[in-house]
Design a protein around this motif. Structure first.
Motif, PDB file in Angstrom:
ATOM      1  N   VAL A  87       0.491   6.014  -7.340  1.00 57.16           N
ATOM      2  CA  VAL A  87       0.016   4.690  -7.781  1.00 57.16           C
ATOM      3  C   VAL A  87       1.156   3.837  -8.353  1.00 57.16           C
ATOM      4  O   VAL A  87       0.987   2.653  -8.580  1.00 57.16           O
ATOM      5  CB  VAL A  87      -1.116   4.776  -8.837  1.00 57.16           C
ATOM      6  CG1 VAL A  87      -2.378   5.340  -8.251  1.00 57.16           C
ATOM      7  CG2 VAL A  87      -0.673   5.587 -10.053  1.00 57.16           C
ATOM      8  N   PRO A 144       5.472   2.572  -8.326  1.00 57.16           N
ATOM      9  CA  PRO A 144       6.238   1.780  -7.350  1.00 57.16           C
ATOM     10  C   PRO A 144       6.382   2.467  -5.984  1.00 57.16           C
ATOM     11  O   PRO A 144       6.219   1.825  -4.943  1.00 57.16           O
ATOM     12  CB  PRO A 144       7.602   1.608  -8.031  1.00 57.16           C
ATOM     13  CG  PRO A 144       7.357   1.845  -9.484  1.00 57.16           C
ATOM     14  CD  PRO A 144       6.180   2.749  -9.594  1.00 57.16           C
ATOM     15  N   GLN A 158       3.042   2.327  -4.218  1.00 63.04           N
ATOM     16  CA  GLN A 158       2.692   0.985  -3.716  1.00 63.04           C
ATOM     17  C   GLN A 158       3.452   0.684  -2.428  1.00 63.04           C
ATOM     18  O   GLN A 158       2.898   0.089  -1.494  1.00 63.04           O
ATOM     19  CB  GLN A 158       2.977  -0.056  -4.790  1.00 63.04           C
ATOM     20  CG  GLN A 158       1.934   0.013  -5.899  1.00 63.04           C
ATOM     21  CD  GLN A 158       2.327  -0.758  -7.137  1.00 63.04           C
ATOM     22  OE1 GLN A 158       3.134  -1.672  -7.079  1.00 63.04           O
ATOM     23  NE2 GLN A 158       1.766  -0.382  -8.265  1.00 63.04           N
ATOM     24  N   ASP A 186       1.779   2.689   0.353  1.00 59.39           N
ATOM     25  CA  ASP A 186       0.547   2.029   0.816  1.00 59.39           C
ATOM     26  C   ASP A 186       0.843   0.998   1.902  1.00 59.39           C
ATOM     27  O   ASP A 186       0.059   0.824   2.841  1.00 59.39           O
ATOM     28  CB  ASP A 186      -0.161   1.328  -0.349  1.00 59.39           C
ATOM     29  CG  ASP A 186      -0.879   2.319  -1.255  1.00 59.39           C
ATOM     30  OD1 ASP A 186      -1.024   3.490  -0.862  1.00 59.39           O
ATOM     31  OD2 ASP A 186      -1.286   1.921  -2.356  1.00 59.39           O
ATOM     32  N   LYS A 187       1.994   0.331   1.786  1.00 60.57           N
ATOM     33  CA  LYS A 187       2.350  -0.685   2.796  1.00 60.57           C
ATOM     34  C   LYS A 187       2.619  -0.019   4.148  1.00 60.57           C
ATOM     35  O   LYS A 187       2.294  -0.578   5.191  1.00 60.57           O
ATOM     36  CB  LYS A 187       3.590  -1.461   2.350  1.00 60.57           C
ATOM     37  CG  LYS A 187       3.324  -2.338   1.149  1.00 60.57           C
ATOM     38  CD  LYS A 187       4.482  -3.261   0.850  1.00 60.57           C
ATOM     39  CE  LYS A 187       4.152  -4.097  -0.390  1.00 60.57           C
ATOM     40  NZ  LYS A 187       5.318  -4.531  -1.105  1.00 60.57           N
ATOM     41  N   ARG A 210      -5.955   3.864   3.555  1.00 59.37           N
ATOM     42  CA  ARG A 210      -5.547   4.784   2.473  1.00 59.37           C
ATOM     43  C   ARG A 210      -6.706   5.604   1.921  1.00 59.37           C
ATOM     44  O   ARG A 210      -6.509   6.666   1.356  1.00 59.37           O
ATOM     45  CB  ARG A 210      -4.806   4.055   1.353  1.00 59.37           C
ATOM     46  CG  ARG A 210      -5.569   2.927   0.721  1.00 59.37           C
ATOM     47  CD  ARG A 210      -4.839   2.376  -0.472  1.00 59.37           C
ATOM     48  NE  ARG A 210      -5.213   3.127  -1.675  1.00 59.37           N
ATOM     49  CZ  ARG A 210      -4.728   2.889  -2.864  1.00 59.37           C
ATOM     50  NH1 ARG A 210      -3.819   1.991  -3.045  1.00 59.37           N
ATOM     51  NH2 ARG A 210      -5.147   3.581  -3.915  1.00 59.37           N
TER      52      ARG A 210
END
Ligand code: URA
Length: 185
Positions: free
Chosen positions: A55, A57, A60, A63-64, A73
């Motif tokens: 969750v 950096p 994140q 996730d991209k 996801r």
């Protein structure tokens, strides 16, 4: 043991010294029905505080890549080799990995993934081969028992070195394609 029993036993784990420094254990994220499983290294600060893997950096950014590869996801399963944060995010020690591996083995047994993707060198050395070279072998698919296994760069390596991003995208697209092929079988 079912998922809830496994998670409970992990929450109370005191097998190694990380139990003394953690805020909480970090067990899983995503779907327990997933056929695609990602395994990272260990929780970082944000994960230790939230109890959820990837969750911060690095998560994140990851996730991209899931999005770019057309993967939802919530449809995949994400966990780590270690369930507790190592102090100052140092590399997990071999003995900490040994202590924690039974939880991951049980997660694999319960999920029964068709593809396991190691996120980074630590997971690849543990799950594919101790002499795994991430720069040379990322994106190579190996057959291991009932599943395929591969490794990609760890998202935090991409934060440090943007030149790896193109290879990461290629690998993630290949994984998504394999996953869709296997899902249609
Ligand atoms: N890095 C990891 O390997 N796992 C996490 O959950 C977060 C950062």
């Amino acid at each position: 043991m079912n998922f809830e029993e496994l998670k409970k036993s992990c929450e109370g784990c005191e097998k190694c010294a990380l139990s003394k420094t953690r805020t909480q254990t970090v067990f899983e994220r995503g779907s327990r029905d997933a056929k695609l499983m990602f395994v990272g290294e260990a929780p970082g600060e944000k994960e230790d505080l939230s109890g959820v893997p990837f969750v911060g950096p690095a998560g994140q950014l990851f996730d991209k890549y899931l999005l770019a590869a057309g993967l939802d996801r919530e449809e995949v399963y994400i966990c780590n080799i270690l369930k507790c944060r190592p102090p100052r995010n140092r590399d997990p020690l071999p003995e900490e990995q040994e202590c924690c591996m039974p939880y991951l083995r049980d997660q694999v047994r319960l999920i029964r993934p068709k593809i396991i993707v190691c996120l980074g060198r630590i997971a690849a050395c543990r799950l594919i081969s101790p002499d795994f070279r991430i720069t040379k072998e990322h994106g190579v698919l190996y057959k291991k028992g009932a599943f395929l296994i591969t490794a990609v760069y760890h998202p935090s390596a991409l934060l440090r070195d943007a030149s790896k991003k193109e290879e990461m995208l290629k690998d993630m697209l290949m994984i998504a394609e394999e996953y869709k092929k296997l899902s249609n079988e």
